[in-house]
Design a protein around this motif. Sequence first.
Motif, short mmCIF file in Angstrom:
data_model
loop_
_atom_site.label_atom_id
_atom_site.label_comp_id
_atom_site.label_asym_id
_atom_site.label_seq_id
_atom_site.Cartn_x
_atom_site.Cartn_y
_atom_site.Cartn_z
N ASN A 201 -0.53 -5.28 6.50
CA ASN A 201 -1.48 -4.17 6.69
C ASN A 201 -2.25 -4.31 8.00
N ILE A 202 -2.67 -5.54 8.32
CA ILE A 202 -3.40 -5.77 9.57
C ILE A 202 -2.52 -5.43 10.77
N ALA A 203 -1.26 -5.89 10.71
CA ALA A 203 -0.35 -5.62 11.81
C ALA A 203 -0.06 -4.13 11.96
N VAL A 204 0.11 -3.45 10.83
CA VAL A 204 0.40 -2.02 10.87
C VAL A 204 -0.77 -1.24 11.45
N ALA A 205 -1.99 -1.65 11.10
CA ALA A 205 -3.18 -0.93 11.56
C ALA A 205 -3.32 -0.92 13.07
N GLY A 211 -1.77 7.19 10.52
CA GLY A 211 -1.45 7.02 9.11
C GLY A 211 -0.03 7.42 8.75
N SER A 212 0.90 7.15 9.65
CA SER A 212 2.29 7.53 9.41
C SER A 212 2.99 6.62 8.41
N VAL A 213 2.49 5.39 8.29
CA VAL A 213 3.13 4.43 7.40
C VAL A 213 2.67 4.66 5.96
#
Length: 251
Positions: A201-205, A211-213
């Motif tokens: 989650n940290i990496a995705v943010a 908010g595509s993921v």
Amino acid sequence: MSMPSDEERGGEHAALAELAALLGGRARIDASIARLTGRSARPGDVGEFIAAQVFDIELAPTAVQAGHDGKFRSGVFAGRTVNVKLYGDAGGGIDIGAHPCDVYLVLSGPKTSRFAITHVYLFDTGQLLATLQARNVKIGIATSLRRADLDAARIYPDPAPTATYLLTAEQRNLLALFSGDSAEAGPRYGDVEAVTRELINIAVARFDVYGSVKLEHLDAMFHTIADRPVATSPELVRADIDDALRRFDGA
């Protein structure tokens, strides 16, 4: 004094996350081991459990039985008391107590491992004490042994010519389970799911500002690395998380 950069803080956080993952995994493993042994995950209790299964030993009802840990139920030593030791390396000496015991059964492995078993030694206590006393060896904690003492008492993997206890093929196969590879296996990312998902989650943010993921994408990323062993450095943990993120690129 300059403040650490985002990259430096990220490295520190990755190290903490890795530590949390390792400790969480170890706690789960220790709890599972305790359920199996009925005692604890400490080497002494684990060694006694293994010895009881492999050598048909009836363990004493309490782990603090003075002098011995149980009795052989069958074989040439049936009815004799035994003190079981599990050491990373028996060459560093063995603990010999003041309370009476017929034999010492020592499960031993490399110095780098608490649980691997590569050698097993069986000492007749009376003979061992006589040998040590003749050499004026101080008997107690970490009693010093010579290589010749260990060689004469060895029953596994290759028994000494004078061995009085010969292992069956089944016993040898059971001991081989603890040769080191499986005993040293660490937790996998799936064992510490909460921490792994938080790292993802940290990496995705960092890149998903719109908010595509979606949740299903995060699940796919997690399962990409769930079966991998937790990496041994922050850099390698980040590399595994990057691999998980690449799953979204192909989603």
